[in-house]
Design a protein around this motif. Structure first.
Motif, short mmCIF file in Angstrom:
data_model
loop_
_atom_site.label_atom_id
_atom_site.label_comp_id
_atom_site.label_asym_id
_atom_site.label_seq_id
_atom_site.Cartn_x
_atom_site.Cartn_y
_atom_site.Cartn_z
N ALA A 76 -9.21 13.95 -8.52
CA ALA A 76 -8.08 14.23 -7.62
C ALA A 76 -7.21 12.98 -7.44
O ALA A 76 -5.99 13.07 -7.28
CB ALA A 76 -8.59 14.73 -6.28
N ALA A 77 -7.88 11.82 -7.46
CA ALA A 77 -7.14 10.57 -7.24
C ALA A 77 -6.07 10.36 -8.31
O ALA A 77 -5.06 9.70 -8.06
CB ALA A 77 -8.10 9.38 -7.25
N LEU A 78 -6.27 10.93 -9.49
CA LEU A 78 -5.31 10.68 -10.57
C LEU A 78 -3.97 11.35 -10.27
O LEU A 78 -2.92 10.74 -10.41
CB LEU A 78 -5.86 11.15 -11.93
CG LEU A 78 -4.90 10.94 -13.11
CD1 LEU A 78 -4.48 9.48 -13.24
CD2 LEU A 78 -5.53 11.42 -14.42
N ARG A 79 -4.00 12.60 -9.84
CA ARG A 79 -2.74 13.26 -9.51
C ARG A 79 -2.02 12.49 -8.40
O ARG A 79 -0.83 12.22 -8.49
CB ARG A 79 -2.99 14.71 -9.05
CG ARG A 79 -1.66 15.45 -8.82
CD ARG A 79 -1.86 16.70 -7.98
NE ARG A 79 -2.79 17.63 -8.57
CZ ARG A 79 -2.46 18.55 -9.48
NH1 ARG A 79 -1.23 18.64 -9.90
NH2 ARG A 79 -3.37 19.37 -9.94
N ASP A 84 2.13 8.88 -6.32
CA ASP A 84 2.47 7.61 -5.63
C ASP A 84 3.30 6.72 -6.55
O ASP A 84 4.25 6.07 -6.11
CB ASP A 84 1.19 6.84 -5.23
CG ASP A 84 0.45 7.54 -4.11
OD1 ASP A 84 1.03 8.48 -3.52
OD2 ASP A 84 -0.70 7.16 -3.85
N PHE A 85 2.90 6.67 -7.82
CA PHE A 85 3.61 5.81 -8.77
C PHE A 85 5.06 6.27 -8.90
O PHE A 85 5.99 5.46 -8.83
CB PHE A 85 2.90 5.84 -10.13
CG PHE A 85 3.60 5.03 -11.18
CD1 PHE A 85 3.55 3.63 -11.15
CD2 PHE A 85 4.32 5.64 -12.20
CE1 PHE A 85 4.21 2.87 -12.12
CE2 PHE A 85 4.97 4.89 -13.17
CZ PHE A 85 4.91 3.50 -13.14
N TYR A 86 5.29 7.58 -9.07
CA TYR A 86 6.67 8.08 -9.20
C TYR A 86 7.48 7.77 -7.93
O TYR A 86 8.67 7.48 -8.01
CB TYR A 86 6.67 9.59 -9.51
CG TYR A 86 6.90 9.85 -10.98
CD1 TYR A 86 5.85 9.80 -11.90
CD2 TYR A 86 8.18 10.11 -11.47
CE1 TYR A 86 6.07 10.00 -13.26
CE2 TYR A 86 8.40 10.31 -12.83
CZ TYR A 86 7.35 10.26 -13.71
OH TYR A 86 7.58 10.45 -15.06
N MET A 87 6.82 7.85 -6.78
CA MET A 87 7.53 7.56 -5.53
C MET A 87 7.87 6.06 -5.44
O MET A 87 9.00 5.69 -5.17
CB MET A 87 6.66 8.01 -4.33
CG MET A 87 7.26 7.73 -2.98
SD MET A 87 8.98 8.31 -2.81
CE MET A 87 8.74 10.07 -2.61
N ARG A 88 6.87 5.20 -5.72
CA ARG A 88 7.13 3.74 -5.62
C ARG A 88 8.13 3.30 -6.67
O ARG A 88 9.03 2.51 -6.41
CB ARG A 88 5.83 2.94 -5.84
CG ARG A 88 4.77 3.12 -4.80
CD ARG A 88 3.73 1.98 -4.87
NE ARG A 88 3.25 1.61 -6.19
CZ ARG A 88 2.27 2.22 -6.87
NH1 ARG A 88 1.66 3.28 -6.37
NH2 ARG A 88 1.90 1.78 -8.06
N ALA A 243 2.37 1.18 -21.58
CA ALA A 243 2.55 0.44 -20.32
C ALA A 243 1.34 -0.44 -20.03
O ALA A 243 1.47 -1.56 -19.55
CB ALA A 243 2.79 1.40 -19.17
N PHE A 244 0.13 0.11 -20.30
CA PHE A 244 -1.10 -0.59 -19.89
C PHE A 244 -2.00 -0.92 -21.09
O PHE A 244 -3.19 -1.17 -20.89
CB PHE A 244 -1.88 0.29 -18.91
CG PHE A 244 -1.16 0.57 -17.62
CD1 PHE A 244 -1.16 -0.35 -16.58
CD2 PHE A 244 -0.46 1.76 -17.45
CE1 PHE A 244 -0.50 -0.09 -15.39
CE2 PHE A 244 0.21 2.03 -16.27
CZ PHE A 244 0.20 1.11 -15.23
N CYS A 245 -1.48 -0.88 -22.32
CA CYS A 245 -2.31 -1.11 -23.51
C CYS A 245 -3.50 -0.14 -23.53
O CYS A 245 -4.65 -0.55 -23.66
CB CYS A 245 -2.83 -2.54 -23.59
SG CYS A 245 -1.52 -3.76 -23.59
N LEU A 287 -2.41 2.89 -12.48
CA LEU A 287 -1.16 3.25 -11.80
C LEU A 287 -1.08 2.58 -10.43
O LEU A 287 -0.02 2.09 -10.03
CB LEU A 287 -1.08 4.77 -11.65
CG LEU A 287 -0.91 5.54 -12.97
CD1 LEU A 287 -1.26 7.02 -12.78
CD2 LEU A 287 0.51 5.40 -13.51
N ASP A 288 -2.22 2.54 -9.73
CA ASP A 288 -2.22 1.92 -8.39
C ASP A 288 -1.89 0.43 -8.46
O ASP A 288 -1.34 -0.14 -7.53
CB ASP A 288 -3.58 2.13 -7.70
CG ASP A 288 -3.83 3.61 -7.40
OD1 ASP A 288 -2.88 4.41 -7.52
OD2 ASP A 288 -4.99 3.96 -7.07
N LEU A 289 -2.27 -0.21 -9.59
CA LEU A 289 -2.06 -1.66 -9.72
C LEU A 289 -0.88 -2.00 -10.63
O LEU A 289 -0.74 -3.13 -11.09
CB LEU A 289 -3.33 -2.32 -10.28
CG LEU A 289 -4.61 -2.19 -9.45
CD1 LEU A 289 -5.78 -2.86 -10.18
CD2 LEU A 289 -4.43 -2.79 -8.08
N ALA A 290 -0.05 -0.99 -10.90
CA ALA A 290 1.00 -1.16 -11.92
C ALA A 290 1.84 -2.42 -11.70
O ALA A 290 2.13 -3.16 -12.65
CB ALA A 290 1.91 0.06 -11.93
#
Ligand SMILES: Cc1ncc(COP(=O)(O)O)c(C=O)c1O
Length: 390
Positions: A76-79, A84-88, A243-245, A287-290
């Motif tokens: 669930a955390a992935l969705r 969150d990523f799209y919002m930030r 983006a993240f290799c 994504l959280d640490l992008a």
């Protein structure tokens, strides 16, 4: 027995890199030392923080589902992390039914046409462009109308040049900015124009944003979903690969128009079993640490971009430094009269350097070749030295 192939398989063009690989093996057999700078697959691993999350999730005895089908037990955390990523990143709010995780974008790009195109239907794809847009159409029994990306238009799709018949028949139009292979970036007005075109002609706009995070010199790439009303007519394929290799770990998402997201979800439910749960945890962490993980990755590509472009300009080219992607798109030397195949073959035979001919990305890719920045600095420097001498 030789298996009888389907007509649709016969219609697929030869895989872009297969012919090149054959030529490379032939050159190696003749004793040529080949220096490859052709494929866009990062040469360094994902940042340690997310590799550690992958290992943790793979060994988490408390998660009994860790080795089971990723689709039936999605993390669930992935969705939430995608939302969150799209919002930030873009200020874009995605409802739960507007995002579905994918196993990277290639598979999903090939699968979406199956959900929306009938045999004989029309899809529009840019040329030069990522071959999978057309391949998805062909596998769905549909037909591709190619639109040129030309230097004089900044390698942007010219919507006005798409004739009324094509506009009337097409159901999907693919765009990709930052662009592979031309490295072009698109301003917000271009995305606005794309959304308007989609709305006016009832065409789904599918934006492939595989390189949205690989940007340099302070440039930030827009999302098509920032355009007012985009979610009615557009979807965006986001990928963690570049983006993240994480090319080998296979994870991304499709975001935007809810009915298109559901349609892809239905194909996926029937043909794949989802990304492994440990990789889903890894992706959520990435994504959280992008904001902290991406800049050091881009610093490597930016340094290599400077190395390559400076070396080519010293050798007589007049290239601008691309603002994005992990490629450099270079006109073939004049004496080849725009024949990228002849140039690439000659270069390989005489110097051992392997680049990608623009022709491999379709007819309007002719006249160019592509260098990938996914090789160590020393390899790129060696390749540039050989190209300059050649
Ligand atoms: C334009 C473009 N789209 C999509 C992809 C697919 O990437 P992935 O399936 O790893 O997300 C690539 C890979 O090179 C690409 O260049």
């Amino acid at each position: 027995m030789e298996v009888r192939l389907s007509e649709r398989l016969k219609k697929l063009p030869p895989y872009l890199f297969a012919d090149l690989r054959r030529k490379m093996r032939e050159a190696q057999a003749r004793g040529v030392k080949v220096v490859r700078v052709d494929i866009g697959d990062p040469d360094f691993p994902a940042p340690p923080a997310i590799e550690a999350e992958l290992v943790r999730a793979a060994q988490d005895a408390a998660d009994a589902d860790r080795c089971r089908y990723g689709c039936d037990r999605p993390v669930a955390a992935l969705r939430r992390s995608f939302q969150d990523f799209y919002m930030r990143r873009w200020g874009v709010k995605l409802a739960d039914d507007q995002v579905v995780a994918t196993s990277g974008s290639k598979d999903a790009i090939a699968q979406l046409p199956m959900a929306i195109l009938n045999p004989g239907d029309l899809g529009i794809a840019p040329v030069p462009g990522y071959p999978t847009y057309n391949i998805g159409h062909v596998l769905a029994g549909a037909v591709t109308h190619q639109v040129p990306l030309l230097k004089e238009n900044g390698f942007l799709v010219d919507f006005d040049a798409i004739g009324p018949e094509v506009r009337g028949l097409a159901k999907i139009l693919w765009i990709n900015y930052p662009n592979n292979p031309t490295t072009a970036v698109a301003p917000m007005e271009f995305f606005e124009r794309a959304v308007e075109f989609g709305r006016k002609h009832d065409i789904l706009i599918a934006h492939d944003s595989a390189y949205s995070e690989n940007t340099y010199d302070g440039y930030k790439s827009p999302s098509i979903l920032q355009v007012h009303g985009a979610q009615e007519v557009a979807v965006e394929f986001f990928s963690l690969s570049k983006a993240f290799c994480m090319t080998g770990w296979r994870v991304g998402c499709l975001a935007g128009n809810a009915s298109a997201v559901a349609a892809l979800g239905k194909v996926k439910d029937n043909v794949d079993n989802g990304t492994p749960r440990p990789v889903q945890f890894m992706a959520a962490k990435a994504l959280d640490l992008a904001e902290t993980l991406i800049p050091p990755i881009n610093a490597v590509y930016e340094r290599r971009r400077d190395l390559v472009v400076d070396a080519l300009n010293e050798a007589g080219w007049h290239l601008e430094k691309p603002k994005a992607t992990i490629y450099v798109w270079v006109p073939v030397p004049e004496r080849y009269n725009g024949d990228s195949g002849a140039f690439v073959t000659d270069l390989l035979e005489k110097t051992g350097v392997m680049v990608t001919p623009g022709r491999g990305y379709g007819q309007w890719g002719e006249g160019y070749f592509r260098i990938a920045l996914t090789y160590p600095d020393a390899v790129l420097a060696d390749a540039m030295r050989r190209i300059a001498e050649f």
